[in-house]
Design an enzyme around this catalytic site. Structure first.
Site, PDB file in Angstrom:
ATOM      1  N   SER A 203       1.058  -1.318  -0.075  1.00  0.00           N
ATOM      2  CA  SER A 203      -0.069   0.093  -0.202  1.00  0.00           C
ATOM      3  C   SER A 203       0.813   1.115   0.303  1.00  0.00           C
ATOM      4  O   SER A 203       1.700   1.841  -1.183  1.00  0.00           O
ATOM      5  CB  SER A 203      -0.864  -0.137   1.290  1.00  0.00           C
ATOM      6  OG  SER A 203      -2.219   0.866   1.640  1.00  0.00           O
TER       7      SER A 203
ATOM      8  N   GLU B 292     -13.082  10.746 -11.633  1.00  0.00           N
ATOM      9  CA  GLU B 292     -12.650  11.873 -13.208  1.00  0.00           C
ATOM     10  C   GLU B 292     -11.962  11.344 -13.842  1.00  0.00           C
ATOM     11  O   GLU B 292     -11.553  10.114 -14.337  1.00  0.00           O
ATOM     12  CB  GLU B 292     -12.383  12.810 -12.181  1.00  0.00           C
ATOM     13  CG  GLU B 292     -13.314  13.800 -11.479  1.00  0.00           C
ATOM     14  CD  GLU B 292     -12.819  14.825 -10.945  1.00  0.00           C
ATOM     15  OE1 GLU B 292     -12.123  15.752 -11.498  1.00  0.00           O
ATOM     16  OE2 GLU B 292     -12.525  15.145  -9.481  1.00  0.00           O
TER      17      GLU B 292
ATOM     18  N   HIS C 142      -3.669  -0.430  -4.520  1.00  0.00           N
ATOM     19  CA  HIS C 142      -5.196  -0.690  -4.796  1.00  0.00           C
ATOM     20  C   HIS C 142      -5.921  -0.186  -6.108  1.00  0.00           C
ATOM     21  O   HIS C 142      -7.115   0.745  -5.439  1.00  0.00           O
ATOM     22  CB  HIS C 142      -5.620   0.113  -3.487  1.00  0.00           C
ATOM     23  CG  HIS C 142      -5.200   0.239  -1.810  1.00  0.00           C
ATOM     24  ND1 HIS C 142      -5.538  -1.032  -0.962  1.00  0.00           N
ATOM     25  CD2 HIS C 142      -4.129   0.813  -1.027  1.00  0.00           C
ATOM     26  CE1 HIS C 142      -5.416  -0.816   0.438  1.00  0.00           C
ATOM     27  NE2 HIS C 142      -4.898  -0.360   0.241  1.00  0.00           N
TER      28      HIS C 142
END
Lengths: 273, 273
Positions: free
Chosen positions: B129, B147, B171
């Site tokens: 991560s 977006e 992720h």
């Protein structure tokens, strides 16, 4: 007049400010001379959404806008559609549920008439959201997100077949749909994947050119030179893999030859705003 | 023993069942002979996360696991790190906030010692991560999603520089991060974009080979032959565009030569499960 194009709109197109995409459709359908039909069959509230678009096009100056409110198979199967559609210059497919739209229109006299007039260059066709998703022969009917690309992430069904070699996805980056379009393209690598963002339009010219209009991006996935791996079970959750995929991320003014699968020099003068 | 690799883990790696990725790290760090250090500095709860990983590696059979609980710059700047790290065979960077991690470690004696031993093949390095995000020289410190790709969608900062030519995101499909990695790669097209899903690991061998371990996919964005457009302002919301990007979506067992930028034949025998 130019030959009639097909507009694949990623949903949530601007209806308040400059209406860039809806204006583009309206102009290409004939502008003040346009005769527009709205097919709201994807929507669960066809009367509401139909009259919304009707007002928008009337406000642009059209006096000839009709809602073709098809809610049952027997309506779409009416053989009089061929005659009824002969004077239209533009057809707009609204959002909603693409599976509902395809179920109502598949193999119907209405769909046949749309194909007939579109192929002869007499009908500018536009679809937004669900109406965009249904443009291909292979249609993404639904799916998940938030996971690695795998076959079970995407539900495929048959679309309306206007752009047979294309798999469309819409609300693309907005709703985290990259993984499901990748999954769909690995399952059908002969098709071009086209992911259209909200308030963005991939305008397919009959000449073979795709032009991007609107605020966001259009992602093209071309597996022409790729090798891919996919479990042959549609419910498999084993990740797909694909090597040497060619990807183009296009923005307003960018052009792409979707028959030869090559990016073309951009033409920014085409774009208002 | 093989030369020491670097493991870039997409977060949320399995800690309960087969522990495929953590086992891979543990084995490559020396297995029963491993001497493992855990750096939990990215985390807001370093004591909790540090002892969690300590227990996991001890349960695998390691007797020599230490938490290097660096919470202040003066700790990381301690010149004794060079000596202190000389007996370690594996270092694990936990998740948390990559900007906190990079701020604590940048230009420190600890980071220098990590580079020193890693470059000499004596240290297997893993980051999950935030720990994965910080591997490159250009680091995605944060950003938005939902977006179209544009410069303001991604905040870039300096990372720890272990894999200088790589921009990592983690992720990846899980948190809709494709658009921000595209934005980052358009801003730094000389770098390879590497998007790692949860419970998935891109294992970088010093030989130049990347191997995928774990449950999801690793997406590689190679702009080597691409042409791209990007407003030169980091706060611009104008979409980026990129043409002829080469993309590989890799799954367990897939291999990629990250120096020559070519997919290699997969070796499924490397993979447990």
């Amino acid at each position: 007049m130019d030959q009639a194009p097909t507009l694949v709109i990623g949903g949530a197109e601007d209806k308040v400010n400059q209406l860039e995409i809806l204006q583009t459709f309206w102009k290409r359908a004939g502008g003040y001379h346009a005769r527009i039909g709205i097919i709201p069959s994807a929507s669960g509230e066809p009367a509401v959404i139909g009259s919304l678009y009707q007002r928008l096009f009337e406000n642009m100056g059209s006096r000839w806008v009709q809602v073709l409110d098809v809610r049952e198979r027997e309506q779409s199967e009416d053989p009089r559609w061929h005659e009824r559609l002969q004077d239209f210059t533009g057809i707009f497919l609204t959002g909603g549920d693409q599976l509902r739209l395809a179920t109502l229109l598949a193999d119907s006299a209405l769909l046949e008439a749309l194909h007939y007039y579109r192929e002869r260059g007499r009908l500018t066709l536009a679809g937004t959201s669900a109406g965009a998703a249904a443009m291909g022969y292979h249609m993404i009917a639904g799916g998940g997100n938030g996971e690695s690309p795998h076959p079970a992430l995407v539900n495929m069904a048959n679309g309306l077949g206007f752009l047979p070699d294309v798999i469309v996805d819409q609300h693309f980056h907005n709703r985290n749909r990259v993984a499901r379009l990748f999954s769909a393209v690995v399952m059908h690598p002969e098709c071009l994947g086209v992911g259209v963002d909200e308030d963005t339009c991939a305008l397919f010219e009959p000449s073979g050119e795709l032009l991007v209009v609107g605020r966001g991006t259009v992602m093209i996935l071309d597996a022409g030179e790729a090798s891919s791996f996919c479990e042959p079970y549609p419910h498999s959750r084993t990740p797909v893999s694909i090597h040497n995929l060619r990807v183009h991320l296009l923005r307003r003014g960018d052009r792409f030859d979707y028959q030869r699968r090559k990016v073309l020099p951009p033409v920014y003068q085409h774009c208002p705003v």
